[in-house]
Scaffold this active site. Sequence first.
Site, mmCIF file in Angstrom:
data_model
loop_
_atom_site.group_PDB
_atom_site.id
_atom_site.type_symbol
_atom_site.label_atom_id
_atom_site.label_comp_id
_atom_site.label_asym_id
_atom_site.label_seq_id
_atom_site.Cartn_x
_atom_site.Cartn_y
_atom_site.Cartn_z
ATOM 1 N N LYS A 45 0.651 -1.113 0.171
ATOM 2 C CA LYS A 45 0.000 -0.265 0.136
ATOM 3 C C LYS A 45 0.738 1.233 -0.006
ATOM 4 O O LYS A 45 0.389 1.962 -0.328
ATOM 5 C CB LYS A 45 -0.412 -0.275 1.528
ATOM 6 C CG LYS A 45 -1.827 -0.783 1.259
ATOM 7 C CD LYS A 45 -2.481 -0.837 2.711
ATOM 8 C CE LYS A 45 -3.033 -2.304 3.353
ATOM 9 N NZ LYS A 45 -3.585 -2.325 4.587
ATOM 10 N N GLY A 46 2.311 1.026 -0.039
ATOM 11 C CA GLY A 46 3.093 2.471 0.534
ATOM 12 C C GLY A 46 3.100 2.829 -0.537
ATOM 13 O O GLY A 46 3.128 4.596 -0.151
ATOM 14 N N ASP A 103 7.903 2.947 -3.169
ATOM 15 C CA ASP A 103 8.200 3.654 -1.511
ATOM 16 C C ASP A 103 8.591 4.250 -1.310
ATOM 17 O O ASP A 103 9.720 5.224 -1.370
ATOM 18 C CB ASP A 103 6.496 3.662 -0.720
ATOM 19 C CG ASP A 103 6.891 2.608 0.243
ATOM 20 O OD1 ASP A 103 7.935 1.605 -0.798
ATOM 21 O OD2 ASP A 103 6.039 2.081 0.497
ATOM 22 N N ASP A 106 14.895 -0.095 0.979
ATOM 23 C CA ASP A 106 15.604 -0.484 2.448
ATOM 24 C C ASP A 106 16.882 -1.450 1.989
ATOM 25 O O ASP A 106 17.458 -0.911 1.464
ATOM 26 C CB ASP A 106 14.914 -0.904 3.199
ATOM 27 C CG ASP A 106 15.271 -0.651 4.737
ATOM 28 O OD1 ASP A 106 16.723 -1.324 5.066
ATOM 29 O OD2 ASP A 106 14.673 -0.330 5.741
ATOM 30 N N LYS A 134 17.292 3.912 1.251
ATOM 31 C CA LYS A 134 18.683 4.004 1.887
ATOM 32 C C LYS A 134 19.365 3.249 2.235
ATOM 33 O O LYS A 134 19.821 2.689 2.186
ATOM 34 C CB LYS A 134 17.643 3.734 3.771
ATOM 35 C CG LYS A 134 16.171 4.283 4.324
ATOM 36 C CD LYS A 134 15.994 2.652 5.458
ATOM 37 C CE LYS A 134 14.555 3.631 5.559
ATOM 38 N NZ LYS A 134 14.276 2.360 6.833
ATOM 39 N N PHE A 155 14.174 4.466 10.758
ATOM 40 C CA PHE A 155 12.556 4.156 10.543
ATOM 41 C C PHE A 155 11.750 4.996 10.223
ATOM 42 O O PHE A 155 11.365 6.882 10.929
ATOM 43 C CB PHE A 155 11.967 3.517 11.019
ATOM 44 C CG PHE A 155 10.790 2.488 10.511
ATOM 45 C CD1 PHE A 155 10.962 1.430 10.397
ATOM 46 C CD2 PHE A 155 9.199 2.742 10.617
ATOM 47 C CE1 PHE A 155 10.217 0.419 9.150
ATOM 48 C CE2 PHE A 155 8.414 2.496 9.861
ATOM 49 C CZ PHE A 155 8.999 0.768 9.726
ATOM 50 N N VAL A 156 11.164 5.383 9.074
ATOM 51 C CA VAL A 156 10.565 6.453 8.318
ATOM 52 C C VAL A 156 9.095 6.093 7.969
ATOM 53 O O VAL A 156 8.240 4.881 8.029
ATOM 54 C CB VAL A 156 10.942 6.851 7.344
ATOM 55 C CG1 VAL A 156 12.412 7.624 7.229
ATOM 56 C CG2 VAL A 156 11.063 7.026 6.075
ATOM 57 N N ASP A 162 3.733 3.277 6.617
ATOM 58 C CA ASP A 162 3.250 2.888 7.859
ATOM 59 C C ASP A 162 4.361 1.933 8.216
ATOM 60 O O ASP A 162 5.506 2.173 8.154
ATOM 61 C CB ASP A 162 2.064 2.127 7.657
ATOM 62 C CG ASP A 162 3.102 0.376 7.924
ATOM 63 O OD1 ASP A 162 3.868 0.232 6.014
ATOM 64 O OD2 ASP A 162 2.246 -0.703 7.791
HETATM 65 P P1 IMP Z 1 12.973 -4.074 1.560
HETATM 66 O O1 IMP Z 1 13.015 -5.255 0.774
HETATM 67 O O2 IMP Z 1 13.928 -3.673 2.631
HETATM 68 O O3 IMP Z 1 14.002 -3.159 0.480
HETATM 69 O O4 IMP Z 1 12.138 -3.425 2.031
HETATM 70 C C1 IMP Z 1 11.051 -2.638 1.321
HETATM 71 C C2 IMP Z 1 9.628 -2.484 1.940
HETATM 72 O O5 IMP Z 1 9.752 -2.396 3.574
HETATM 73 C C3 IMP Z 1 8.793 -0.661 1.384
HETATM 74 O O6 IMP Z 1 8.907 -0.767 0.534
HETATM 75 C C4 IMP Z 1 8.181 -0.531 2.566
HETATM 76 O O7 IMP Z 1 7.602 -1.157 2.155
HETATM 77 C C5 IMP Z 1 9.404 -1.748 3.631
HETATM 78 N N1 IMP Z 1 9.615 -0.452 4.640
HETATM 79 C C6 IMP Z 1 10.885 -0.790 4.159
HETATM 80 N N2 IMP Z 1 11.910 0.557 5.422
HETATM 81 C C7 IMP Z 1 11.204 1.643 5.584
HETATM 82 C C8 IMP Z 1 10.633 2.748 6.462
HETATM 83 O O8 IMP Z 1 11.459 3.456 6.839
HETATM 84 N N3 IMP Z 1 9.255 3.387 6.292
HETATM 85 C C9 IMP Z 1 8.125 2.160 6.230
HETATM 86 N N4 IMP Z 1 8.275 1.592 6.156
HETATM 87 C C10 IMP Z 1 9.174 0.625 5.025
HETATM 88 MG MG MG Z 2 6.854 -0.947 -0.065
#
Ligand code: IMP
Ligand code: MG
Length: 178
Positions: A45-46, A103, A106, A134, A155-156, A162
Site C-alpha cells: 500500500k506504501g 515508496d 531499504d 536508504k 525508520f520513517v 506505515d
Molecule cells: P526492502 O525489501 O528491505 O527494500 O523493504 C522494502 C519495503 O519495506 C518498502 O517498500 C516498505 O514497504 C518497507 N519499509 C522499509 N523501510 C521502511 C521505513 O523506514 N518505513 C516504512 N516502511 C519501510
Molecule cells: Mg513498499
Amino acid sequence: MAMPEPVIGSVLLSPDQIRDRLSELAADIDAHYEGRDLVMLGVLKGAMMVMADLARLLSHDRMEIDWVTVSSYGNSTRSSGVIRMVKEPDLELAGRNVLVVDDITDSGLTLSWLVANLRSRSAASVEVFSLLRKPELVKVEVPIRYVGFDIPPDFVAGYGMDYAQRFRNLPYIAILNF
Ligand code: IMP
Ligand code: MG
C-alpha cells in the site's frame, strides 16, 4: 507480544519538498517515455500517495496504472527477503514498458525480487522509481532509475508509509522514534 509504541519525530521531508522533487522526476519520466507506452505499476500500500501525486505531474497521455501487492515475511520494520505476490497485476505486461513505483528501498530485497518476477513476464522494459532509498542498508543492488531522496537508515513513516498500518495519512515524511 506488544508492539513498541512509536512517536512521530522530526519531519524529514515536507509536502513542498516532496512535490518539488516529484516535478523534477516527472519531467525525466515524460522525456524517457515520450512516444512509448507506459504502465505505472505501484506497490501497495506504501506507494499509493506517491503514485497519485506523480501520475498527476506526468503529461504522458497514454499511461496506464496498475498495482501489485507483495508480502515479505519478517517483522514490521525489516523485510526477510522471502517474498510472495499477494495481488498480481491486472494488466498483461508482456511487451509493455513497466515503471515500478515504490515508496522506499531499504535492503532492496523486495524490489530485486519484483523486478526479476516482472522480467519473467516478458515486459518490454522494467524500470524502477523509488521515492526514498536508504543507501546504507542496501543488501542487493537494484538499478533504480528514478530516486526521490537518499535518506539515513532511520525508520520513517507518512506519505503512504506505515508502521503497523498507521501513519500512512501524514502529508509529510517523518522519522519515527521507538
Ligand atoms: P526492502 O525489501 O528491505 O527494500 O523493504 C522494502 C519495503 O519495506 C518498502 O517498500 C516498505 O514497504 C518497507 N519499509 C522499509 N523501510 C521502511 C521505513 O523506514 N518505513 C516504512 N516502511 C519501510
Ligand atoms: Mg513498499
